[in-house]
Design a protein around this motif. Sequence first.
Motif, PDB file in Angstrom:
ATOM      1  N   MET A 141      -5.457   0.991  -8.388  1.00 10.29           N
ATOM      2  CA  MET A 141      -4.439   2.025  -8.538  1.00 10.29           C
ATOM      3  C   MET A 141      -4.874   3.094  -9.527  1.00 10.29           C
ATOM      4  N   PHE A 143      -8.396   8.593  -2.444  1.00 14.17           N
ATOM      5  CA  PHE A 143      -7.626   7.576  -3.162  1.00 14.17           C
ATOM      6  C   PHE A 143      -7.087   6.510  -2.218  1.00 14.17           C
ATOM      7  N   ALA A 144      -6.753   6.860  -0.990  1.00 15.31           N
ATOM      8  CA  ALA A 144      -6.207   5.881  -0.049  1.00 15.31           C
ATOM      9  C   ALA A 144      -7.231   4.789   0.254  1.00 15.31           C
ATOM     10  N   GLY A 190      -0.279   7.561  -6.289  1.00 11.23           N
ATOM     11  CA  GLY A 190      -1.011   8.660  -5.683  1.00 11.23           C
ATOM     12  C   GLY A 190      -0.254   9.963  -5.676  1.00 11.23           C
ATOM     13  N   TYR A 232       2.481   1.663  -3.575  1.00 16.64           N
ATOM     14  CA  TYR A 232       1.501   2.051  -4.586  1.00 16.64           C
ATOM     15  C   TYR A 232       0.995   3.477  -4.363  1.00 16.64           C
ATOM     16  N   TYR A 233       0.792   3.833  -3.103  1.00 15.74           N
ATOM     17  CA  TYR A 233       0.300   5.180  -2.825  1.00 15.74           C
ATOM     18  C   TYR A 233       1.353   6.230  -3.192  1.00 15.74           C
ATOM     19  N   LEU A 287      -7.588   2.588  -2.876  1.00 15.46           N
ATOM     20  CA  LEU A 287      -6.439   1.702  -3.057  1.00 15.46           C
ATOM     21  C   LEU A 287      -6.415   0.600  -2.006  1.00 15.46           C
ATOM     22  N   PHE A 288      -6.651   0.935  -0.760  1.00 12.29           N
ATOM     23  CA  PHE A 288      -6.563  -0.044   0.327  1.00 12.29           C
ATOM     24  C   PHE A 288      -7.645  -1.106   0.201  1.00 12.29           C
ATOM     25  N   GLN A 291      -4.327  10.813  -6.987  1.00 13.46           N
ATOM     26  CA  GLN A 291      -5.216  11.229  -5.909  1.00 13.46           C
ATOM     27  C   GLN A 291      -5.921  12.551  -6.194  1.00 13.46           C
ATOM     28  N   PHE A 300       0.836  -1.208   0.000  1.00 14.89           N
ATOM     29  CA  PHE A 300       0.000   0.000   0.000  1.00 14.89           C
ATOM     30  C   PHE A 300       0.869   1.255   0.000  1.00 14.89           C
TER      31      PHE A 300
END
Length: 356
Positions: free
Chosen positions: A266, A140-141, A128, A123-124, A144-145, A134, A120
């Motif tokens: 993503m 976005f978090a 992001g 990818y963030y 994604l999570f 984002q 995570f």
Amino acid sequence: MSGGAPTSREERREARASHPMAKETIEESRDGRKRNAAKRARKMARKKADSMPVVEALEAPQQTRVVEGELVTPAPAGGVVGLFKAPYLLRLLVRREIAKMYSASVLGLLWSYIQPGLRFGVYYLVFGVLLDVQRSLPNFAIHLFCGIVFTHFFSEVFNGGTRSIWENRTLVKKMAMPRETFPIAHVIVGYYHIFPQILLLFICCLLSGFRTDLTGVVALFLGTAIISVFGMAVALLFSAVNVYYRDFQNVTGTITQMLHFMVPMMYGWDRIAGFQPTHPVLVQLYLANPVCDSVILLQRFFWTGVNMADGDLGHNAELPPHMLERGGITLACCLVFLVLCQWAFSRLEHKFPERL
């Protein structure tokens, strides 16, 4: 020498045997040994009689025992349905798999949370922050999570279930038990690992002002059912085929590495929907992936619930249209696929012992 004493050993033995007194001594010695042997035999018989008394036979009318019903095999019935009729065996294997997975490990169960957490973070940071996704995708978090949690669940079930029969080949060859127990146990182990992650995701959504509706609740149960049934089906099929060809465990590893890019986590669904006018077939193939449908439905509950709290209802329209109807069709197809995988597993399991 003639007329003298016997010189050789044979001659002396013959001379003693021919003596009248010698014959009487030999006969007395034989009689004494016979008496001693008879005495020891009587003593042993008395000792056995004291230790094991003889019970007189009881006279009673003999009855003929009649067993009503057909004879059945002592081995448990196979199949997924028969497996859940013996929950004790399934619980035992789940505990065994968890203990084997974290034996001689310092962090133990924490590795199940460290790996998704690191993924995570990477990818963030890449998508992001560096690619600035984002900005165009609110919350976005959470988006994604949510995708990482459930794709990690499917990857764990797919990889572990594929290797389950081969890794437990000693038990498969020696014990009469439903062999479906091994891949199905990895489904339960997968939920054991991701339950705290789902709880953490839900807490983060609540802190972000989560709200939901009836459609979101239906999407939650529908998405969970799809990924569970599909994961169970592919675990059954690939675990049986992997007994014959061990290359399939490498195939599953390759598929799960690409899985993160095959679901909208993503990036948003709007990027895929942009190809609808020019490449409609590719879009439909993208949505034919049951894991993709499951992630989208689960994002409808978690991510859209946060967007509804923020008043950003425009992004709800970015989800695929008629997603609940599509999810119901996908679940029905997954159930049919599970039946076919169970049939294939039953056809292949008869040769497991000789292949293992």
